[in-house]
Design a protein around this motif. Structure first.
Motif, PDB file in Angstrom:
ATOM      1  N   GLU A  16       4.125   5.329  36.609  1.00  0.00           N
ATOM      2  CA  GLU A  16       3.403   4.291  35.874  1.00  0.00           C
ATOM      3  C   GLU A  16       2.028   4.027  36.474  1.00  0.00           C
ATOM      4  N   SER A  17       1.856   4.346  37.754  1.00  0.00           N
ATOM      5  CA  SER A  17       0.613   4.004  38.448  1.00  0.00           C
ATOM      6  C   SER A  17      -0.355   5.170  38.570  1.00  0.00           C
ATOM      7  N   TRP A  18       0.151   6.422  38.587  1.00  0.00           N
ATOM      8  CA  TRP A  18      -0.740   7.570  38.739  1.00  0.00           C
ATOM      9  C   TRP A  18      -0.052   8.850  38.269  1.00  0.00           C
ATOM     10  N   TRP A  19      -0.898   9.832  38.029  1.00  0.00           N
ATOM     11  CA  TRP A  19      -0.368  11.157  37.752  1.00  0.00           C
ATOM     12  C   TRP A  19      -0.025  11.829  39.069  1.00  0.00           C
ATOM     13  N   ALA A  20       1.029  12.634  39.069  1.00  0.00           N
ATOM     14  CA  ALA A  20       1.524  13.238  40.309  1.00  0.00           C
ATOM     15  C   ALA A  20       1.432  14.755  40.224  1.00  0.00           C
ATOM     16  N   MET A  21       1.180  15.359  41.375  1.00  0.00           N
ATOM     17  CA  MET A  21       1.016  16.817  41.405  1.00  0.00           C
ATOM     18  C   MET A  21       1.267  17.325  42.815  1.00  0.00           C
ATOM     19  N   LYS A  22       1.902  18.479  42.919  1.00  0.00           N
ATOM     20  CA  LYS A  22       2.084  19.129  44.214  1.00  0.00           C
ATOM     21  C   LYS A  22       1.000  20.174  44.411  1.00  0.00           C
ATOM     22  N   SER A  31      -5.022  22.918  28.990  1.00  0.00           N
ATOM     23  CA  SER A  31      -5.916  22.180  28.102  1.00  0.00           C
ATOM     24  C   SER A  31      -6.936  21.377  28.904  1.00  0.00           C
ATOM     25  N   GLU A  32      -8.025  21.008  28.258  1.00  0.00           N
ATOM     26  CA  GLU A  32      -9.065  20.224  28.931  1.00  0.00           C
ATOM     27  C   GLU A  32      -8.525  18.889  29.415  1.00  0.00           C
ATOM     28  N   GLU A  33      -7.648  18.271  28.649  1.00  0.00           N
ATOM     29  CA  GLU A  33      -7.062  16.991  29.080  1.00  0.00           C
ATOM     30  C   GLU A  33      -6.235  17.170  30.352  1.00  0.00           C
ATOM     31  N   THR A  34      -5.489  18.275  30.424  1.00  0.00           N
ATOM     32  CA  THR A  34      -4.690  18.539  31.619  1.00  0.00           C
ATOM     33  C   THR A  34      -5.587  18.854  32.813  1.00  0.00           C
ATOM     34  N   LYS A  35      -6.649  19.591  32.574  1.00  0.00           N
ATOM     35  CA  LYS A  35      -7.597  19.869  33.661  1.00  0.00           C
ATOM     36  C   LYS A  35      -8.192  18.576  34.208  1.00  0.00           C
ATOM     37  N   GLU A  36      -8.455  17.633  33.329  1.00  0.00           N
ATOM     38  CA  GLU A  36      -9.019  16.361  33.758  1.00  0.00           C
ATOM     39  C   GLU A  36      -8.024  15.608  34.641  1.00  0.00           C
ATOM     40  N   LEU A  37      -6.733  15.659  34.303  1.00  0.00           N
ATOM     41  CA  LEU A  37      -5.714  15.021  35.143  1.00  0.00           C
ATOM     42  C   LEU A  37      -5.667  15.679  36.522  1.00  0.00           C
ATOM     43  N   ILE A  38      -5.768  17.003  36.545  1.00  0.00           N
ATOM     44  CA  ILE A  38      -5.751  17.717  37.826  1.00  0.00           C
ATOM     45  C   ILE A  38      -6.927  17.292  38.685  1.00  0.00           C
ATOM     46  N   ARG A  39      -8.121  17.178  38.072  1.00  0.00           N
ATOM     47  CA  ARG A  39      -9.303  16.742  38.834  1.00  0.00           C
ATOM     48  C   ARG A  39      -9.105  15.327  39.364  1.00  0.00           C
ATOM     49  N   TRP A  40      -8.496  14.467  38.575  1.00  0.00           N
ATOM     50  CA  TRP A  40      -8.247  13.086  38.999  1.00  0.00           C
ATOM     51  C   TRP A  40      -7.321  13.048  40.198  1.00  0.00           C
ATOM     52  N   VAL A  41      -6.232  13.837  40.144  1.00  0.00           N
ATOM     53  CA  VAL A  41      -5.281  13.869  41.253  1.00  0.00           C
ATOM     54  C   VAL A  41      -5.940  14.441  42.509  1.00  0.00           C
ATOM     55  N   MET A  42      -6.743  15.477  42.344  1.00  0.00           N
ATOM     56  CA  MET A  42      -7.429  16.074  43.495  1.00  0.00           C
ATOM     57  C   MET A  42      -8.331  15.038  44.173  1.00  0.00           C
ATOM     58  N   GLU A  43      -9.031  14.265  43.384  1.00  0.00           N
ATOM     59  CA  GLU A  43      -9.910  13.241  43.955  1.00  0.00           C
ATOM     60  C   GLU A  43      -9.103  12.167  44.663  1.00  0.00           C
ATOM     61  N   ARG A  44      -7.958  11.802  44.086  1.00  0.00           N
ATOM     62  CA  ARG A  44      -7.106  10.747  44.676  1.00  0.00           C
ATOM     63  C   ARG A  44      -6.560  11.173  46.029  1.00  0.00           C
ATOM     64  N   VAL A  45      -6.170  12.443  46.168  1.00  0.00           N
ATOM     65  CA  VAL A  45      -5.550  12.892  47.419  1.00  0.00           C
ATOM     66  C   VAL A  45      -6.558  13.491  48.385  1.00  0.00           C
ATOM     67  N   GLY A  46      -7.836  13.583  47.954  1.00  0.00           N
ATOM     68  CA  GLY A  46      -8.880  14.043  48.858  1.00  0.00           C
ATOM     69  C   GLY A  46      -9.046  15.536  48.941  1.00  0.00           C
ATOM     70  N   ILE A  47      -8.686  16.268  47.878  1.00  0.00           N
ATOM     71  CA  ILE A  47      -8.903  17.708  47.832  1.00  0.00           C
ATOM     72  C   ILE A  47     -10.201  17.967  47.092  1.00  0.00           C
ATOM     73  N   THR A  48     -11.062  18.771  47.694  1.00  0.00           N
ATOM     74  CA  THR A  48     -12.398  18.983  47.117  1.00  0.00           C
ATOM     75  C   THR A  48     -12.490  20.231  46.248  1.00  0.00           C
ATOM     76  N   SER A  49     -11.582  21.195  46.430  1.00  0.00           N
ATOM     77  CA  SER A  49     -11.617  22.415  45.613  1.00  0.00           C
ATOM     78  C   SER A  49     -10.222  22.982  45.508  1.00  0.00           C
ATOM     79  N   GLU A  50     -10.007  23.733  44.426  1.00  0.00           N
ATOM     80  CA  GLU A  50      -8.691  24.358  44.219  1.00  0.00           C
ATOM     81  C   GLU A  50      -8.578  25.652  45.009  1.00  0.00           C
TER      82      GLU A  50
END
Length: 483
Positions: A380-386, A464-483
Motif C-alpha cells: 500500500e505504501s510503495w512498489w517493491a522489487m528485488k 511497458s513504459e508505465e512499468t519502466k517508470e515504476l522500476i525507476r521509482w524503486v531504484m531511486e527509493r533504494v539508492g540504485i543509480t543504474s541497472e
C-alpha cells in the motif's frame, strides 16, 4: 457439490496425533492441515508482521528461465491453487496447529505462530481465504520472466502458501519439454515409460497430466496414471522376461503367442540379431502386431536397419508396423533418430514411436533449471522489487500482467489502459471461484489454450513504459543509480 471428505482435516487433536506411531498415518493427517503447508521462513515473517495485518500486498510468480531459452508452457496452476483454496480452514486445523507450534516452542524449536491470523479467517470468513488471485490459463505459453500467477490481499496471507505455489515449476517444465519434443517430431508419437523414474505416484500422475496434449491418444505404462486420467495403458517386454527363459527365442515365441499386440525388447542378447528374430516372427504371425523395441547402443542405426528389413519383407503398412525406440536420454537423441530415418528415405512419422521415461518425468525437472520465484511486487505504501547483480534476479514491481499488442508482448501494469489481449485474468476473489474444480476433460481442452498462445510465443517481449517508470521509482527509493 460438497467437498470430498478426503480433502478435509479430521477432527483430531495434536495430542491424539502425537500418540500415533506410524509415519504413513501421521503424514496423511498432517498433510491435510493447510495451516501447516507452509515453511518456517514464511511463518516467522507472518508472526513478525501481524501488527500490519491489514496492509494490502501483491505477489507474483514467474518462471525466469526456459529449457529451450525461448518460452515456457505453464501448466498446473488450477491444481495447485485449488489445493489450498477449495476447502475451508476449520477450527480443528487452527487448534491442531496452535498445539503443534506450542510443542515446538517447548522444545526450543521455532514455534512462532500467528494464531490470530487463522482464527480471524475462521471467525470472519467461514474458513475461506480472503485473497484475490489472477492466473494464466493452463497450457498458456509465456516468455521467461513473465508473470504466471498474481496474488493479492492482506499482509503475508498472500505469501503464506509460497512453497505450494512454487510447485508450478514441475508440471510447467514437463509441459515445456513435451512441447519441445512435439515441435521436433511434428505429432505425438510417444509411449510414456517413466513410472519407475518418478519419485512417487503423485509426481508421476502430475507428469502424465502435463503430457496429455494430443487429443487423448497419449499412452503410458503406468496402470495407476491410466486409471486416474482415463488414458491408454500400453505394454512391452523387459529384460527380466527374457532372462526367465532358457533362450531369447523361446521368450519371444511365448510373448507373441499370448498377445495380439506386443513390443519385443531386442537387446537381451544382441540387438541386430534380435531385430532379425522379430522380423521372422512378424512373417510367421502376419495377423499380429509385433514391434521391435530398441533399447540401447546405436539406436538410430538400429532403427534404419529394422526399417530396411521390414521393407525387404513388404512390412511397410504404417498401421501395423511400428518401431519403438526407447532409452532416449536427450532431445538431441530424438533428432538423431528422426534425421537418420529420414535420410534412409523413410517417414519417421509413419513408423517410429518413442518409449520415453526419465527424459519426460525426471531429467532436469527441478526448480533451479527454470529459476522459478514468487516475489513481493507491491504494498500500500510503495512498489517493491528485488535487485541483484545477477540479471535473472531482478523482479517486476507493481501489479504485473502480460498484454499482447502490436505484434509484441508487454509486461504491463493492471491499471494501464488495455489495448490488446491480457493473459492474466481473475481466478479467485474472496471465496468466489472463477473456474471449476480440475476435471479430466480440462487436460484436453487446455490444448486449445496452448495452440492459441503459441502463435504469440515468438513475439519480442518488452516492459511497458508505465512499468519502466515504476522500476525507476524503486531504484531511486533504494539508492540504485543504474541497472
Amino acid at each position: 457439490m460438497k467437498t470430498p471428505d478426503y480433502k478435509q482435516f479430521p477432527e483430531i487433536s495434536f495430542e491424539d496425533f502425537q500418540a500415533i506411531p506410524y509415519i504413513d498415518e501421521r503424514k496423511e493427517i498432517a498433510s491435510r492441515n493447510k495451516i501447516l503447508r507452509t515453511d518456517a521462513y514464511n511463518r516467522t515473517m507472518d508472526y513478525i508482521k501481524w501488527d500490519k495485518w491489514n496492509q494490502i500486498e501483491t505477489f507474483y510468480l514467474a518462471i525466469r528461465k526456459s529449457p529451450n531459452s525461448k518460452f515456457n508452457v505453464i501448466y498446473g496452476i488450477r491444481n495447485i491453487v485449488d489445493e489450498v483454496l477449495r476447502t475451508p480452514i476449520t477450527q480443528a486445523e487452527v487448534d491442531f496447529a496452535d498445539s503443534f507450534y506450542k510443542y515446538q516452542t517447548q522444545k526450543w524449536w521455532n514455534g512462532k505462530f500467528n494464531k490470530a491470523r487463522w482464527q480471524r479467517i475462521v471467525d470472519e470468513h467461514n474458513g475461506m481465504l480472503p485473497i484475490e488471485v489472477w492466473w494464466v490459463e493452463d497450457w498458456t505459453i509465456l516468455k521467461p520472466g513473465e508473470p504466471a500467477l498474481r496474488v493479492e490481499w492482506e499482509a503475508e496471507i498472500a505469501a503464506i502458501f509460497e512453497p505450494i505455489f512454487m510447485r508450478l515449476f514441475y508440471q510447467s517444465v514437463v509441459a515445456t519439454n513435451a512441447r519441445m519434443i512435439e515441435e521436433i517430431i511434428s505429432e505425438w508419437r510417444i509411449v510414456e515409460f517413466g513410472y519407475r523414474s518418478a519419485i512417487n505416484d503423485d509426481m508421476h500422475i502430475k507428469a502424465i497430466e502435463a503430457l496429455i496434449v494430443w487429443w487423448g491418444v497419449s499412452r503410458t505404462s503406468s496402470d495407476l496414471s491410466a486409471a486416474v486420467l482415463d488414458i491408454y495403458a500400453d505394454w512391452t517386454t523387459a529384460h527380466r522376461f527374457f532372462t526367465a527363459y532358457p533362450t531369447e527365442d523361446e521368450a519371444m515365441q511365448d510373448a507373441v503367442e499370448k498377445n495380439d499386440k506386443i513390443a519385443l525388447l531386442i537387446d537381451s542378447v544382441e540387438a541386430y540379431a534380435g531385430i532379425d528374430k522379430v522380423i521372422a516372427l512378424k512373417k510367421k504371425y502376419p495377423g499380429k502386431i509385433i514391434a521391435p523395441r530398441l533399447d540401447s547402443w546405436d539406436l538410430a542405426n538400429q532403427a534404419v536397419y529394422a526399417l530396411n528389413k521390414m521393407k525387404e519383407n513388404s512390412m511397410l503398412n504404417p498401421l501395423t508396423n511400428k518401431i519403438v525406440v526407447a532409452d532416449i536420454s536427450t532431445i538431441e537423441d530424438i533428432i538423431e533418430v528422426e534425421l537418420a530415418v529420414s535420410e534412409a528415405w523413410f517417414n519417421p512419422k509413419d513408423y517410429i514411436v518413442y518409449g520415453l521415461g526419465w527424459l519426460l518425468v525426471a531429467r532436469e525437472k527441478t526448480r533451479d533449471i527454470v529459476s522459478a520465484w514468487y516475489k513481493l511486487s507491491n504494498t500500500e505504501s510503495w512498489w517493491a522489487m528485488k535487485f541483484s547483480n545477477d540479471k535473472w534476479k531482478k523482479s517486476i514491481p507493481g501489479k504485473p500482467n502480460v498484454e499482447i499488442r502490436n505484434w509484441k508482448r508487454y509486461i504491463v501494469q493492471e491499471d494501464e489502459e488495455q489495448i490488446g489481449v491480457r493473459l492474466l485474468t481473475p481466478m479467485y476473489s474472496n471465496w468466489e471461484f472463477f473456474y471449476d474444480r480440475p476435471k479430466v476433460s480440462d487436460i484436453y481442452e487446455a490444448r486449445e489454450t496452448m495452440k492459441n498462445t503459441r502463435k504469440w510465443a515468438d513475439y519480442e517481449s518488452e516492459i511497458s513504459e508505465e512499468t519502466k517508470e515504476l522500476i525507476r521509482w524503486v531504484m531511486e527509493r533504494v539508492g540504485i543509480t543504474s541497472e
